[in-house]
Design a protein around this motif. Structure first.
Motif, PDB file in Angstrom:
ATOM      1  N   ARG A 101       6.965  28.604 -35.946  1.00  0.00           N
ATOM      2  CA  ARG A 101       7.589  27.431 -36.568  1.00  0.00           C
ATOM      3  C   ARG A 101       8.950  27.744 -37.171  1.00  0.00           C
ATOM      4  O   ARG A 101       9.700  26.831 -37.535  1.00  0.00           O
ATOM      5  N   LEU A 131      10.800  24.415 -38.466  1.00  0.00           N
ATOM      6  CA  LEU A 131       9.799  23.582 -39.134  1.00  0.00           C
ATOM      7  C   LEU A 131       9.392  24.291 -40.419  1.00  0.00           C
ATOM      8  O   LEU A 131       8.981  23.684 -41.393  1.00  0.00           O
ATOM      9  N   PHE A 180       1.157  21.272 -29.523  1.00  0.00           N
ATOM     10  CA  PHE A 180       0.303  21.662 -30.640  1.00  0.00           C
ATOM     11  C   PHE A 180      -1.177  21.661 -30.238  1.00  0.00           C
ATOM     12  O   PHE A 180      -1.575  20.996 -29.278  1.00  0.00           O
ATOM     13  N   ASN A 219      -1.021  16.011 -31.592  1.00  0.00           N
ATOM     14  CA  ASN A 219      -0.096  15.308 -32.484  1.00  0.00           C
ATOM     15  C   ASN A 219       0.643  14.156 -31.810  1.00  0.00           C
ATOM     16  O   ASN A 219       1.843  13.985 -31.984  1.00  0.00           O
ATOM     17  N   LEU A 220      -0.110  13.361 -31.064  1.00  0.00           N
ATOM     18  CA  LEU A 220       0.470  12.154 -30.461  1.00  0.00           C
ATOM     19  C   LEU A 220       0.388  11.012 -31.463  1.00  0.00           C
ATOM     20  O   LEU A 220      -0.431  11.047 -32.391  1.00  0.00           O
ATOM     21  N   ARG A 263       6.032  14.742 -23.264  1.00  0.00           N
ATOM     22  CA  ARG A 263       6.923  14.419 -24.384  1.00  0.00           C
ATOM     23  C   ARG A 263       7.863  15.590 -24.672  1.00  0.00           C
ATOM     24  O   ARG A 263       9.043  15.395 -24.985  1.00  0.00           O
ATOM     25  N   GLY A 293       0.352  16.824 -38.772  1.00  0.00           N
ATOM     26  CA  GLY A 293       0.809  17.316 -37.477  1.00  0.00           C
ATOM     27  C   GLY A 293       1.687  16.317 -36.737  1.00  0.00           C
ATOM     28  O   GLY A 293       2.610  16.706 -36.022  1.00  0.00           O
ATOM     29  N   VAL A 294       1.401  15.032 -36.899  1.00  0.00           N
ATOM     30  CA  VAL A 294       2.191  14.008 -36.225  1.00  0.00           C
ATOM     31  C   VAL A 294       3.611  14.011 -36.783  1.00  0.00           C
ATOM     32  O   VAL A 294       4.594  13.847 -36.047  1.00  0.00           O
ATOM     33  N   ASP A 321       5.014  16.678 -38.185  1.00  0.00           N
ATOM     34  CA  ASP A 321       5.579  17.928 -37.659  1.00  0.00           C
ATOM     35  C   ASP A 321       6.171  17.719 -36.274  1.00  0.00           C
ATOM     36  O   ASP A 321       7.270  18.182 -35.975  1.00  0.00           O
ATOM     37  N   ALA A 322       5.412  17.032 -35.427  1.00  0.00           N
ATOM     38  CA  ALA A 322       5.880  16.793 -34.059  1.00  0.00           C
ATOM     39  C   ALA A 322       7.177  16.004 -34.089  1.00  0.00           C
ATOM     40  O   ALA A 322       8.137  16.338 -33.383  1.00  0.00           O
TER      41      ALA A 322
END
Lengths: 261, 219
Positions: free
Chosen positions: A53, A58, A92, A96-97, A157, B120-121, B123-124
């Motif tokens: 990350r 991040l 991930f 994480n959609l 994506r 997490g969403v 983060d994405a």
């Protein structure tokens, strides 16, 4: 000598807590060439996700510098960093959609952020979904898709911006072996066809063996050894444990930290 | 004993008053409570715009307002109410106190709804280069929409009940009618009708809110 795709210069992460300082990552150097697939191998809490990350910031390192394709990410201001992040795709463990958006809208999301026009977005998202083999699912919501399909949407994506680098954070850990292999095979193919550089975090040596040229074994916030995955010859107990587990578990498999776990 | 017909005009007027009070309250809760809730979330622990000072100040104000028992808030706010609507009785006056109570109530629910969006969403979205504003509008609010609609429903139902409490100090509405006629004048029939109408209101809000929340929920 060409510029490496990714270069980490003494990056470290230290948290100040009530009980003193905790090092999530000790100062680490890492250089990854273009087109390389590098694994970060270790148990949970070893610092491998932290290291991953840091590549797209991040997580901000508390020391050291991060370079991606020659530009110093750690020196960029917020807006430039946001722009630069589009050159890096990420997938991930939990996919994480966006749950409120269809498969195509999820892929379009990466383009919408970049301000791409509506029609171009739709066309490119359709192409990306075609690449991952989900053309017939563009109007499905994530809840209507299987785990493997969701990860494929997430990959689409990540690909739609045509990034130079793909970061994978335990992307196959929540999937069954069959689906995992098909996803990994697809990533390998992307690497071969597009020369995409990849950094793959995993706790599964099979993943590293299959897809990585080299793997960094991590423990307690440090890289303890680097394995050449074409001919791995681990020296550390942890490295040896990982190689042993590739053959399957037996009563003789030695635990690197003894029976205490 | 008088028949329902005799009380119908009173009931109708009281129902409209209740709707007015609760309607104004909900609009203000939505318009002011939503941004306050967003602010609490964004400046809170792990928020995208962490600020201890800002979060502390807003959370303090919200907590102070929320710790007042509603009946006390009604009395305390009488000067403000006079200033804003020129009187301290009637549904418009009651809407002031109801809104002051509803804004922090709804703000906390908004904060919680946003906190329930998986980290997490976000983060994405960050990983793909999204700005805070883009994350807010394209990720947080749409992902939290089912929870936000449920919060709105809970707030509406709670404040239909609170509007009846406001009736105790002459706010008008169904609660007022129930107390004045039903309780003080022993017209049990009126009280029963008032309670029934409140029940219908609550039920309608609950059913409509639940339906909307389910409709936007794709999980």
């Amino acid at each position: 000598m060409t510029e490496p795709a990714i270069r980490l210069d003494g990056v470290a992460k230290r948290y100040e807590t009530a009980h003193g300082a905790v090092d999530a990552l000790l100062p680490t150097n890492l250089s990854i060439a273009r087109g390389e697939i590098v694994g970060l191998l270790g148990f949970s809490g070893a610092g491998k996700s932290t290291l991953l990350r840091m590549i797209n910031l991040l997580e901000r390192p508390t020391a050291g510098r991060v370079f991606v394709a020659g530009s110093e990410f750690t020196a960029l201001a917020e807006p430039e960093l946001r722009h630069a992040r589009r050159r890096i795709g990420m997938i991930f463990q939990q996919f994480n959609l966006l749950s409120h958006a269809t498969a195509r809208e999820n892929v379009e999301f990466a383009l919408r952020i970049a301000g791409t026009s509506r029609t171009e977005r739709r066309d490119r998202a359709r192409v990306a979904l075609g690449v991952v083999g989900l053309s017939d699912k563009e109007n499905a919501y994530p809840a209507q898709l299987s785990g493997g399909q969701r990860q494929r949407v997430a990959i689409a994506r990540a690909l739609v911006n045509e990034p130079d680098v793909l970061l994978s954070d335990e992307a196959t850990s929540a999937l069954d072996p069959h689906t995992s292999l098909s996803i990994l095979r697809f990533l390998k193919q992307l690497n071969q066809e597009r020369g995409m550089t990849m950094v793959v975090v995993t706790h599964d040596i099979k993943v590293a063996s299959y897809i990585c040229g080299r793997a960094l074994v991590m423990e307690k916030g440090r890289v303890i050894e680097t394995l050449d995955m074409t001919a791995p010859a681990p020296i550390s107990p942890l490295g040896r444990f990982f190689m042993e587990t590739a053959k399957g578990w037996t009563d003789a498999t030695e635990l690197p930290h003894g029976e205490g776990g | 004993m008088q028949t329902l017909l005799d009380f119908w005009p009173d009931l109708e007027k009281a129902t409209l008053e209740t709707l007015l009070m609760v309607g104004v309250t909900m609009v203000l809760a939505l318009l002011i409570g939503t941004p306050v809730g967003l602010l609490l979330y964004l400046t809170g622990p792990g928020g995208l715009r962490r600020s201890r000072l800002m979060h502390g100040l807003v959370a303090y104000a919200v907590n102070v307002l929320r710790s007042f028992p509603f009946i006390i808030l009604l009395v305390v706010l009488i000067p403000l109410t006079r200033l804003l609507v020129g009187t301290s009785i009637g549904p418009k006056a009651a809407a002031v106190s109801l809104s002051v109570a509803a804004i922090p109530f709804f703000a906390r629910l908004v904060e919680q709804s946003l906190r329930d969006v998986p980290k997490g969403v976000i983060d994405a979205a960050l990983a793909f280069g999204a700005s805070t504003r883009q994350i807010l509008w394209q990720v947080l609010i749409p992902e939290a929409m089912p929870a936000l609609l449920s919060s709105l429903t809970v707030t509406a139902v709670s404040f239909i009940a609170y509007s009846a409490v406001a009736g105790a100090i002459g706010a008008g509405g169904l609660g007022d009618l129930a107390i004045r006629y039903g309780y003080y004048r022993f017209e049990t029939g009126v009280m029963v009708w008032c309670v029934l109408l409140m029940f219908v209101l609550v039920q309608a809000v609950q059913v409509a809110g639940g339906w909307l929340a389910r409709r936007v929920d794709k999980r």
